[in-house]
Scaffold this active site. Structure first.
Site, PDB file in Angstrom:
ATOM      1  N   SER A 142      12.819  17.129  56.375  1.00  0.00           N
ATOM      2  CA  SER A 142      12.525  17.726  55.062  1.00  0.00           C
ATOM      3  C   SER A 142      11.059  18.079  54.862  1.00  0.00           C
ATOM      4  CB  SER A 142      13.026  16.800  53.944  1.00  0.00           C
ATOM      5  OG  SER A 142      14.434  16.636  54.016  1.00  0.00           O
ATOM      6  N   GLU A 175      11.868  11.645  63.763  1.00  0.00           N
ATOM      7  CA  GLU A 175      12.661  12.226  62.681  1.00  0.00           C
ATOM      8  C   GLU A 175      13.600  11.163  62.109  1.00  0.00           C
ATOM      9  OE1 GLU A 175      12.970  16.766  63.068  1.00  0.00           O
ATOM     10  OE2 GLU A 175      14.509  15.928  64.351  1.00  0.00           O
TER      11      GLU A 175
END
Ligand code: PGA
Length: 248
Positions: A210, A165
């Site tokens: 996202s 991430e």
């Protein structure tokens, strides 16, 4: 490779009614039809019991967002991995960047948490990722290498998951390009194979940052991407479902 793992990280969101409704809605859709993926939801601690009840007997797995490295004791406000297992959790996220940055958690602590999770029979989801400054300085792969070296247990935990991430992509609407993700995941795969041998090849690698229905397809088709860790979009049933559909 096995089915894609589509994991929802609810973070600090949701009261009981919303959490139960979201979990029930997902389980109902998954039972009726839908993509051949593994669904996982990770609600806040306060919702683990009611969401766990709502998910009982369904194909949607339950996970938590953190655990303590010790099995029990005088650790006010903390939650042990055994307690999570007792509530029906199968997974626990450790080392999320919001814990690393917001709570100053270092990789050595993350390793202790991953070890505790494994001892309790939970599958740890170990998160790693570079921040914007490190990315601009061209240090992404070096950062991943260092975080993994210090965050992973010596022995490969059963069912270990690693989530890449990039910090700059979390909750920002910015996503890494498939080429960036391919490079990072390829590198992580190599490190895991080096560290764990054959077991390292079976570790599932998630991308997070996202992820939305509109970008999930290309991200999840990228080599070495075995699923997604989804924050914001996991709170909306249609969006989370759409990500699963894009994965199949
Ligand atoms: P996001 O969060 O999908 O809202 O960017 C991802 C995560 O933090 O796991």
């Amino acid at each position: 490779m096995s089915r894609k793992l589509i994991a929802g990280n609810w973070k600090m969101n949701g009261l009981r009614a919303q959490g139960e409704a979201l979990a029930r809605g997902l389980a109902e859709r998954a039972a009726a039809s839908g993509p051949d993926v593994e669904w996982l939801v990770c609600p806040p601690f306060t919702l683990l019991a009611p969401v766990g009840e709502a998910l009982e007997g369904t194909s949607v797995a339950l996970g938590a967002q953190d655990c303590h490295p010790q099995g029990q004791g005088a650790y006010t406000g903390d939650i042990a991995a055994d307690m999570l297992r007792d509530l029906g959790c199968a997974y626990v996220i450790v080392g999320h960047s919001e814990r690393r940055h917001g709570h100053g958690e270092r990789s050595e602590l993350v390793r202790g948490k991953a070890e505790a999770a494994a001892r309790a029979g939970l599958k740890p989801i170990v998160c790693v990722g570079e921040c914007e400054r490190q990315r601009v300085a061209g240090k992404t792969l070096a950062v991943l290498e260092e975080q993994l070296a210090d965050s992973l247990p010596d022995a490969c935990p059963e069912g270990l998951v690693v989530a890449y991430e990039p910090v700059w992509a979390i909750g920002t609407g910015k996503t890494a390009t498939p080429a960036d993700v391919e490079q990072a995941h390829g590198h992580i795969r190599g490190l895991l194979a080096h560290r764990y041998g054959e077991a390292g090849r079976g570790v599932r690698l998630l991308y997070g940052g996202s992820v939305k229905p509109g970008n999930a397809g290309e991200l999840l088709r990228t080599p070495d991407v075995d699923g997604a860790l989804v924050g914001g979009a996991s709170l909306k049933l249609d969006d989370f479902w759409g990500i699963g559909e894009a994965a199949a």
